[in-house]
Design a protein around this motif. Structure first.
Motif, PDB file in Angstrom:
ATOM      1  N   GLY A 109       0.809  -1.201   0.000  1.00  0.00           N
ATOM      2  CA  GLY A 109       0.000   0.000   0.000  1.00  0.00           C
ATOM      3  C   GLY A 109       0.844   1.253   0.000  1.00  0.00           C
ATOM      4  N   ILE A 110       0.289   2.312  -0.556  1.00  0.00           N
ATOM      5  CA  ILE A 110       0.970   3.595  -0.588  1.00  0.00           C
ATOM      6  C   ILE A 110      -0.053   4.703  -0.414  1.00  0.00           C
ATOM      7  N   GLN A 111       0.310   5.700   0.372  1.00  0.00           N
ATOM      8  CA  GLN A 111      -0.614   6.770   0.710  1.00  0.00           C
ATOM      9  C   GLN A 111      -0.653   7.829  -0.385  1.00  0.00           C
ATOM     10  N   VAL A 112      -1.863   8.236  -0.733  1.00  0.00           N
ATOM     11  CA  VAL A 112      -2.091   9.387  -1.597  1.00  0.00           C
ATOM     12  C   VAL A 112      -2.939  10.378  -0.821  1.00  0.00           C
ATOM     13  N   THR A 113      -2.448  11.584  -0.705  1.00  0.00           N
ATOM     14  CA  THR A 113      -3.170  12.634   0.004  1.00  0.00           C
ATOM     15  C   THR A 113      -3.349  13.820  -0.921  1.00  0.00           C
TER      16      THR A 113
END
Length: 116
Positions: A109-113
């Motif tokens: 998983g990787i965060q996108v904000t």
């Protein structure tokens, strides 16, 4: 061992663009349907986009249609998600998934904000 490693996430402003990458190893990449899914706090995990093993079929969630594109590079064993016109509601953890029954592999998983 199979590995899916996402990269390219981070913080972007509304209206901006971002490209996520998922490098796949340890499996026969061309045998697998590739998917991007996401999960925001307090919400269910949802499909963002998928691309068939041969790249001939793509499907997008309604929110992604006309803004996002999924594509894959067989030389690099990488699937990409190009996200345009990003909105705050796109903020989520994004996951890369490789699927070929009965196998089902996931990235970390990787965060996108998306925020001003």
């Amino acid at each position: 061992q199979e590995h899916l490693v996402e990269s390219g996430g981070g913080l972007v402003q509304p209206g901006g663009s971002l490209t996520l990458s998922c490098v796949v190893s340890g499996i026969s990449f061309s045998d697998y349907t590739m998917r991007w899914l996401r999960q925001a706090p307090g919400k269910e995990r949802e499909l963002v986009a998928l691309i068939s093993d041969d790249g001939g079929y793509r499907r997008y969630a309604d929110f992604a249609q006309d803004r996002f594109i999924i594509y894959r590079d067989y030389d690099e064993n990488t699937v990409y998600l190009r996200m345009n016109s990003l909105k705050p509601e796109d903020t989520a953890m994004y996951y890369c998934n490789a699927r070929h029954s009965p196998n089902d592999y996931w990235g970390q998983g990787i965060q996108v904000t998306v925020s001003s």
